[in-house]
Design an enzyme around this catalytic site. Structure first.
Site, PDB file in Angstrom:
ATOM      1  N   SER A 273      27.265  38.941  48.072  1.00  0.00           N
ATOM      2  CA  SER A 273      26.956  38.706  49.497  1.00  0.00           C
ATOM      3  C   SER A 273      26.108  39.836  50.083  1.00  0.00           C
ATOM      4  O   SER A 273      25.134  39.577  50.807  1.00  0.00           O
ATOM      5  CB  SER A 273      28.238  38.500  50.309  1.00  0.00           C
ATOM      6  OG  SER A 273      29.143  39.557  50.111  1.00  0.00           O
ATOM      7  N   HIS A 303      33.226  35.162  43.605  1.00  0.00           N
ATOM      8  CA  HIS A 303      33.096  36.180  44.665  1.00  0.00           C
ATOM      9  C   HIS A 303      34.179  35.871  45.715  1.00  0.00           C
ATOM     10  O   HIS A 303      35.360  35.798  45.391  1.00  0.00           O
ATOM     11  CB  HIS A 303      31.658  36.137  45.192  1.00  0.00           C
ATOM     12  CG  HIS A 303      31.272  37.249  46.124  1.00  0.00           C
ATOM     13  ND1 HIS A 303      31.897  38.471  46.141  1.00  0.00           N
ATOM     14  CD2 HIS A 303      30.308  37.331  47.095  1.00  0.00           C
ATOM     15  CE1 HIS A 303      31.339  39.253  47.061  1.00  0.00           C
ATOM     16  NE2 HIS A 303      30.381  38.578  47.672  1.00  0.00           N
ATOM     17  N   HIS A 349      37.005  42.831  37.803  1.00  0.00           N
ATOM     18  CA  HIS A 349      35.975  43.240  38.765  1.00  0.00           C
ATOM     19  C   HIS A 349      34.742  43.719  38.004  1.00  0.00           C
ATOM     20  O   HIS A 349      34.853  44.272  36.917  1.00  0.00           O
ATOM     21  CB  HIS A 349      36.476  44.360  39.684  1.00  0.00           C
ATOM     22  CG  HIS A 349      35.660  44.485  40.930  1.00  0.00           C
ATOM     23  ND1 HIS A 349      34.538  45.265  40.999  1.00  0.00           N
ATOM     24  CD2 HIS A 349      35.788  43.884  42.137  1.00  0.00           C
ATOM     25  CE1 HIS A 349      34.016  45.157  42.205  1.00  0.00           C
ATOM     26  NE2 HIS A 349      34.747  44.321  42.916  1.00  0.00           N
ATOM     27  N   ARG A 358      41.995  47.925  48.054  1.00  0.00           N
ATOM     28  CA  ARG A 358      42.177  46.883  49.082  1.00  0.00           C
ATOM     29  C   ARG A 358      43.397  46.036  48.737  1.00  0.00           C
ATOM     30  O   ARG A 358      44.073  45.506  49.617  1.00  0.00           O
ATOM     31  CB  ARG A 358      40.908  46.011  49.177  1.00  0.00           C
ATOM     32  CG  ARG A 358      39.658  46.788  49.555  1.00  0.00           C
ATOM     33  CD  ARG A 358      38.409  45.944  49.438  1.00  0.00           C
ATOM     34  NE  ARG A 358      38.192  45.443  48.087  1.00  0.00           N
ATOM     35  CZ  ARG A 358      37.235  44.588  47.744  1.00  0.00           C
ATOM     36  NH1 ARG A 358      36.398  44.135  48.646  1.00  0.00           N
ATOM     37  NH2 ARG A 358      37.106  44.189  46.492  1.00  0.00           N
ATOM     38  N   ASP A 404      41.298  39.885  46.321  1.00  0.00           N
ATOM     39  CA  ASP A 404      41.634  38.478  46.549  1.00  0.00           C
ATOM     40  C   ASP A 404      43.002  38.090  45.996  1.00  0.00           C
ATOM     41  O   ASP A 404      43.532  37.030  46.342  1.00  0.00           O
ATOM     42  CB  ASP A 404      40.553  37.585  45.930  1.00  0.00           C
ATOM     43  CG  ASP A 404      39.206  37.835  46.577  1.00  0.00           C
ATOM     44  OD1 ASP A 404      39.170  37.947  47.813  1.00  0.00           O
ATOM     45  OD2 ASP A 404      38.199  37.928  45.853  1.00  0.00           O
ATOM     46  N   ARG A 430      32.810  40.535  56.451  1.00  0.00           N
ATOM     47  CA  ARG A 430      31.655  41.020  55.678  1.00  0.00           C
ATOM     48  C   ARG A 430      30.441  41.313  56.568  1.00  0.00           C
ATOM     49  O   ARG A 430      29.573  42.124  56.241  1.00  0.00           O
ATOM     50  CB  ARG A 430      31.351  39.992  54.577  1.00  0.00           C
ATOM     51  CG  ARG A 430      30.330  40.324  53.506  1.00  0.00           C
ATOM     52  CD  ARG A 430      30.401  41.705  52.932  1.00  0.00           C
ATOM     53  NE  ARG A 430      31.652  42.133  52.334  1.00  0.00           N
ATOM     54  CZ  ARG A 430      31.909  42.245  51.037  1.00  0.00           C
ATOM     55  NH1 ARG A 430      30.981  41.911  50.180  1.00  0.00           N
ATOM     56  NH2 ARG A 430      33.062  42.701  50.597  1.00  0.00           N
ATOM     57  N   ARG A 450      11.354  42.957  45.270  1.00  0.00           N
ATOM     58  CA  ARG A 450      10.615  42.119  44.322  1.00  0.00           C
ATOM     59  C   ARG A 450      10.697  42.728  42.928  1.00  0.00           C
ATOM     60  O   ARG A 450       9.746  43.347  42.443  1.00  0.00           O
ATOM     61  CB  ARG A 450       9.171  41.985  44.806  1.00  0.00           C
ATOM     62  CG  ARG A 450       8.204  40.984  44.149  1.00  0.00           C
ATOM     63  CD  ARG A 450       8.856  39.914  43.369  1.00  0.00           C
ATOM     64  NE  ARG A 450       7.904  38.968  42.832  1.00  0.00           N
ATOM     65  CZ  ARG A 450       7.853  38.639  41.539  1.00  0.00           C
ATOM     66  NH1 ARG A 450       8.659  39.222  40.653  1.00  0.00           N
ATOM     67  NH2 ARG A 450       7.005  37.721  41.141  1.00  0.00           N
TER      68      ARG A 450
HETATM   69  C1  COA Z   1      35.050  39.444  39.070  1.00  0.00           C
HETATM   70  C2  COA Z   1      34.422  38.958  37.785  1.00  0.00           C
HETATM   71  C3  COA Z   1      33.450  37.824  38.107  1.00  0.00           C
HETATM   72  C4  COA Z   1      33.622  40.107  37.165  1.00  0.00           C
HETATM   73  O1  COA Z   1      32.867  39.588  36.120  1.00  0.00           O
HETATM   74  P1  COA Z   1      32.280  40.515  34.956  1.00  0.00           P
HETATM   75  O2  COA Z   1      31.721  41.769  35.531  1.00  0.00           O
HETATM   76  O3  COA Z   1      31.351  39.664  34.164  1.00  0.00           O
HETATM   77  O4  COA Z   1      33.599  40.873  34.163  1.00  0.00           O
HETATM   78  P2  COA Z   1      33.750  41.396  32.659  1.00  0.00           P
HETATM   79  O5  COA Z   1      32.554  42.152  32.224  1.00  0.00           O
HETATM   80  O6  COA Z   1      35.064  42.057  32.599  1.00  0.00           O
HETATM   81  O7  COA Z   1      33.778  40.005  31.854  1.00  0.00           O
HETATM   82  C5  COA Z   1      33.908  39.997  30.434  1.00  0.00           C
HETATM   83  C6  COA Z   1      34.612  38.721  30.025  1.00  0.00           C
HETATM   84  O8  COA Z   1      35.957  38.760  30.540  1.00  0.00           O
HETATM   85  C7  COA Z   1      36.193  37.608  31.293  1.00  0.00           C
HETATM   86  N1  COA Z   1      37.050  37.903  32.434  1.00  0.00           N
HETATM   87  C8  COA Z   1      36.843  38.815  33.415  1.00  0.00           C
HETATM   88  N2  COA Z   1      37.801  38.726  34.350  1.00  0.00           N
HETATM   89  C9  COA Z   1      38.630  37.740  33.946  1.00  0.00           C
HETATM   90  C10 COA Z   1      39.779  37.138  34.518  1.00  0.00           C
HETATM   91  N3  COA Z   1      40.261  37.517  35.707  1.00  0.00           N
HETATM   92  N4  COA Z   1      40.374  36.145  33.835  1.00  0.00           N
HETATM   93  C11 COA Z   1      39.887  35.729  32.641  1.00  0.00           C
HETATM   94  N5  COA Z   1      38.783  36.231  32.079  1.00  0.00           N
HETATM   95  C12 COA Z   1      38.163  37.225  32.727  1.00  0.00           C
HETATM   96  C13 COA Z   1      34.824  37.181  31.800  1.00  0.00           C
HETATM   97  O9  COA Z   1      34.824  35.814  32.203  1.00  0.00           O
HETATM   98  C14 COA Z   1      33.963  37.465  30.595  1.00  0.00           C
HETATM   99  O10 COA Z   1      34.143  36.418  29.688  1.00  0.00           O
HETATM  100  P3  COA Z   1      32.922  35.893  28.760  1.00  0.00           P
HETATM  101  O11 COA Z   1      32.593  37.047  27.868  1.00  0.00           O
HETATM  102  O12 COA Z   1      33.518  34.731  28.046  1.00  0.00           O
HETATM  103  O13 COA Z   1      31.806  35.524  29.675  1.00  0.00           O
HETATM  104  C15 COA Z   1      35.510  38.502  36.783  1.00  0.00           C
HETATM  105  O14 COA Z   1      36.417  39.556  36.556  1.00  0.00           O
HETATM  106  C16 COA Z   1      36.261  37.271  37.247  1.00  0.00           C
HETATM  107  O15 COA Z   1      35.780  36.151  37.018  1.00  0.00           O
HETATM  108  N6  COA Z   1      37.451  37.450  37.922  1.00  0.00           N
HETATM  109  C17 COA Z   1      38.167  36.341  38.487  1.00  0.00           C
HETATM  110  C18 COA Z   1      37.533  35.871  39.790  1.00  0.00           C
HETATM  111  C19 COA Z   1      37.775  36.872  40.896  1.00  0.00           C
HETATM  112  O16 COA Z   1      38.887  37.337  41.108  1.00  0.00           O
HETATM  113  N7  COA Z   1      36.706  37.167  41.642  1.00  0.00           N
HETATM  114  C20 COA Z   1      36.791  38.079  42.775  1.00  0.00           C
HETATM  115  C21 COA Z   1      36.153  39.366  42.478  1.00  0.00           C
HETATM  116  S1  COA Z   1      36.385  40.526  43.794  1.00  0.00           S
END
Ligand code: COA
Length: 468
Positions: A273, A303, A349, A358, A404, A430, A450
């Site tokens: 965001s 997100h 994260h 948080r 969250d 936000r 860009r």
């Molecule tokens: C937040 C998030 C998107 C960060 O993504 P990221 O930076 O790519 O995270 P990572 O590098 O740790 O991901 C590596 C792998 O672990 C997985 N992973 C990360 N968090 C996970 C979770 N909570 N549950 C299951 N798998 C998870 C990813 O999907 C990724 O899988 P892939 O290799 O098959 O694509 C991810 O942790 C997530 O999807 N969390 C759940 C949704 C959430 O709570 N979002 C709010 C964030 S504030």
């Protein structure tokens, strides 16, 4: 708190991490209650500081870009300037150098309140200075004064079908509010670049003032049979007016909202965001257009929508496993989620590598006000189990809970059970972060964003790899 009192308290918190920021803050500490005047004083000093820095270090390299980074969503690539907050992987967010517990202690509170007023956080984000009680009251009054919605936005909200997600309604209404943009008007009239920030400031103040009205209207239309949101009271703070308009009169819910709106405000510049508003704003789209774009990003399940997803997941869990659940059954449930190719919402994260402060701050609120709530107990039980399961699976880089994982449970306790709505609250908060940054982005003359994109073929050629 008096200005002197505020800077004495500030001095107690000086440590190696935030000393520089605090020095700047105390050097510029200002007694005016008018935020625009304070900014007008700070901006030329900061423009000069950055100009000198760029002149001296403009050609200095600050890192290396790897192929993994390019394919990996630009993780860890330093490519943005964002002044209002910085996220440390272990320590979590600092707003202008101050951690969440420091903000909770130092920012002004409502009479008989214990949580910081989001107005104070906005002042801090915009100026780097801890505001006085008088400065915060000035912001509350300004926002109350600017809150009215134009009739076309009210009509538009009233005509949306009930099956349109609250976040889509929120984003569409914010886009339509750009009929009120003083920046767009000034730009069309040929305003000088040097004055951009002043109009961005006016739009940001107007938009933040109007967001609770938009959000409350959506809530009432969808869940309270279209009943009236009532009128803004200029003697009340922003959160108090917001909870009143939503129809919640329990003082503890208002306190929760003050805390919620403070901690969800900003998380440095790279999250979806914040980055979206930064990018769209760089095209000189006005704050309404930039912020509505940001809200479309916040509405994604990885997100902001994760706070809705957490509650959906917890509700399914309870339906399937019943009230009190053994640790063993919870482990199986988490594994089933992972094995079915889904994420455990509220965990992991992109930057953090420890429990999100948080989350901790909301947990402390729950321990104080609702220690025996069954949903809170379930969330606490999961806190003991999910990280181990994620570590065992070995994929997620961060197995700990994020913001969250907790917010929905607190809202449910006070009767806000409509989980589809939760991300709208996140969105209202936000605005404080991304709009205070936008004032500075225009004040500092940041150019159109860009970056260079490459095709896979081009990348292979660049590194001398054999294609195919
Ligand atoms: C937040 C998030 C998107 C960060 O993504 P990221 O930076 O790519 O995270 P990572 O590098 O740790 O991901 C590596 C792998 O672990 C997985 N992973 C990360 N968090 C996970 C979770 N909570 N549950 C299951 N798998 C998870 C990813 O999907 C990724 O899988 P892939 O290799 O098959 O694509 C991810 O942790 C997530 O999807 N969390 C759940 C949704 C959430 O709570 N979002 C709010 C964030 S504030």
């Amino acid at each position: 708190m008096s200005l002197l009192g505020a800077s004495r308290t500030a001095a107690r918190f000086v440590n190696s991490k935030n000393a520089a920021c605090l020095l700047i803050a105390s050097r510029n500490a200002s007694s005016s209650t008018n935020l625009k005047d304070v900014l007008a004083d700070l901006i030329p000093k900061e423009q000069t500081r950055i100009k000198n820095f760029k002149q001296q270090y403009g050609k200095t390299s600050i890192g290396q870009i790897t192929i993994d980074m390019v394919y990996g969503g630009m993780r860890g690539m330093k490519g943005l300037v964002y002044e209002t907050s910085v996220l440390d992987p272990d320590e979590g967010i600092r707003f202008r150098g101050y951690s969440i517990p420091e903000c909770q202690q130092m920012l002004p509170k409502a009479p008989s309140g214990e949580e910081p007023l989001p107005e104070g956080l906005f002042w801090l984000l915009a100026t780097g200075q801890i505001p006085t009680q008088e400065q915060v009251s000035w912001v509350s009054k300004e926002w109350a004064k600017r809150a009215a919605l134009p009739s076309h936005v009210v009509t538009m909200l009233d005509n949306f079908p009930n099956n349109l997600h609250p976040m889509s309604q929120f984003s569409a209404a914010i886009t339509a509010l750009n009929s009120e943009s003083s920046f767009a008007r000034a730009y069309a009239e040929g305003v000088n670049k040097a004055k951009y920030w002043e109009f961005i400031y006016e739009d940001s103040m107007d938009l933040i003032a109007k967001l609770p009205c938009v959000a409350a209207k959506i809530y009432r239309n969808l869940y309270r049979e279209g009943s009236s949101i009532g009128a803004i009271d200029s003697n009340l703070d922003w959160s108090y007016n917001f909870t009143n308009m939503l129809g919640y009169t329990e003082p503890q819910f208002t306190e929760l909202m003050r805390m919620y709106l403070t901690i969800h405000s900003d998380h440095e510049g790279g999250n979806v965001s914040a980055h979206t508003s930064h990018l769209v704003g760089s095209a000189l789209s006005d704050p309404y257009l930039s912020f509505s774009a940001a809200m479309n990003g916040l509405a994604g399940p990885l997100h902001g929508l994760a706070n809705q997803e957490v509650l959906v997941w917890l509700t399914h869990l309870q339906k399937e496993l019943g009230g009190e659940v053994s640790d063993e059954k919870l482990r199986d449930y988490i594994w089933n989620t992972l094995k079915s190719g889904r994420v455990v919402p509220g965990y992991g994260h992109a930057v953090l590598r420890k429990t999100d402060p948080r989350y901790t701050c909301q947990r402390e609120f729950a321990l104080k006000h609702l220690p025996n709530d069954p949903m809170f107990k379930l969330v606490s039980q999961l806190y003991k189990i999910v990280p181990d399961v994620l570590l065992e699976q070995g994929k997620a880089k961060n197995p700990w809970p994020n913001v969250d994982a907790h917010s929905g449970v607190l809202l449910q306790y006070y009767g806000m059970t409509e989980m589809n709505y939760y991300t709208v609250l996140f969105g209202v908060s936000r605005a404080l972060g991304v709009l205070s940054q936008m004032i500075w982005s225009r004040a500092l003359g940041f150019p159109l964003e860009r970056p260079k994109s490459m095709s896979t073929e081009g990348l292979m050629t660049l590194v001398g790899a054999k294609s195919g």
